[in-house]
Design an enzyme around this catalytic site. Structure first.
Site: not given
Ligand code: NCD
Length: 361
Positions: A89-90, A118, A139, A172
């Protein structure tokens, strides 16, 4: 709030500040956010501005001409979606928000396909993104990484805005914005978001959405907060201390059934077992008393709403979905509009949106 500059503080000085003292470093001179990192950055005036902007955008988006107007608003900017933690959703709502405003996007969702694999440091990776993009929406499972990235880029020759789309178990902020927008809309024809009781239920210890929303709610008058959870999953002391400092009425309890008739909004959350110290820890906690089904609906006031940041597991039965008080699907769509408003505001487009709205709607 007088804007301060991140170039004037070292990372150590900035990190050590209490969160409300960090807010002046994150705003633009007109009071709109540059970096969006914490719920604590948003006061009532800014929330009011943002929710009105979201409603104007949603009205404008109803017509083809309106969509065409929105599409060219920020078509000169590009945004990076850096999601190193699962999200549906986000991610999709930020992507849609960018698309609505004409912002071009790039994404990294799996760091095993980027140069981090890497051995490139996270710091070098985000510096790389800043060479190609004008905003980073991120996020991460690490608390504080969005904050550090914001400080670092503000101290580089390409200072671009960072939007925190979920950082560890901590914050959040944009979920809290969409939750506030949902509450504002739910009560707008019925006295507004004031003099209400919000009941939070579930894994309150590790759910970042509750932590951010609890804070934002303190901007609205007389909102009582009740935290319902088994003792192991009860809300953190820092959240309770904030409520005490602000004189906000609240209580922690295990008796869900007794709290339901008091509620204007029930905010259900899932068990966050991905944070278990030992695999299976959460499974040993009895959460059966913290479920919302048809029996609980019978106890709910006629005007109350049931919310959930989603994804849900068993904590809301699908039989509840058909009830008009089930707000979680609308809540999700509200996320797209409030994130569109936030991006538009960050890029300084709010005046053009008001103007279009005034002239056409
Ligand atoms: C939440 C999250 O990621 O914190 N999901 C979301 O953003 N809608 C809640 C959760 O994962 O339980």
């Amino acid at each position: 709030m007088t804007a301060k500059r991140l170039v004037d503080v070292s990372w150590e000085q900035f990190e050590a500040l209490p969160v409300d003292q960090k807010a002046p470093y994150l705003v633009q001179t007109d009071g709109t956010p540059f970096h969006t990192l914490f719920a604590q950055q948003f006061d009532f005036a800014l929330l009011d501005r943002l929710t009105h902007l979201a409603t104007e955008i949603r009205g404008i988006a109803k017509t083809r001409a309106g969509m065409a107007f929105l599409h060219e608003l920020v078509c000169h900017k590009r945004s990076m979606l850096y999601f190193s933690q699962p999200s549906s959703r986000t991610f999709l709502s930020f992507l849609s928000a960018c698309q609505i405003l004409g912002v071009q996007t790039g994404e990294v969702r799996d760091t095993s396909t980027s140069s981090e694999f890497k051995g490139e440091s996270r710091e070098d990776s985000v510096r790389t993104f800043s060479s190609y993009f004008d905003m980073i929406i991120m996020r991460t499972p690490e608390k504080g990484l969005a904050e550090y990235t914001a400080w670092m880029l503000s101290n580089s020759d390409r200072p671009i805005p960072i939007i925190n789309a979920g950082s560890g178990q901590d914050q959040h902020p944009t979920q809290a914005l969409l939750d506030i927008y949902t509450l504002v809309r739910s009560f707008e024809n019925n006295g507004g978001l004031r003099d209400r009781t919000v009941v939070f239920v579930g894994d309150l210890a590790r759910g970042r959405t509750v932590r951010s929303l609890s804070h934002l709610l303190t901007n609205y008058p007389n909102i009582r907060q009740i935290f319902i959870a088994p003792p192991q999953l009860q809300i953190g002391d820092d959240v309770l201390a904030n409520l005490r400092n602000k004189g906000v009425a609240h209580r922690c309890d295990e008796n869900f059934q007794a709290a339901i008739p008091e509620a204007d909004a029930i905010y259900m959350t899932r068990v966050q077992d991905e944070w278990d110290k030992e695999k299976g820890d959460s499974a040993r906690i009895d959460t059966s008393r913290f479920m919302f089904g048809e029996d609980q609906l019978k106890l709910l006031r006629p005007q109350a709403v049931v919310m959930h940041p989603l994804p849900r597991r068993g904590e809301i039965s699908s039989a509840v979905d058909r009830d008009p008080r089930a707000m979680y699907w609308r809540q999700m769509r509200n996320g797209m509009w409030i994130r569109t408003a936030l991006i538009a505001m960050t890029f300084g487009c709010d005046k053009r949106i008001h103007e279009y709205h005034r002239q056409n709607l």
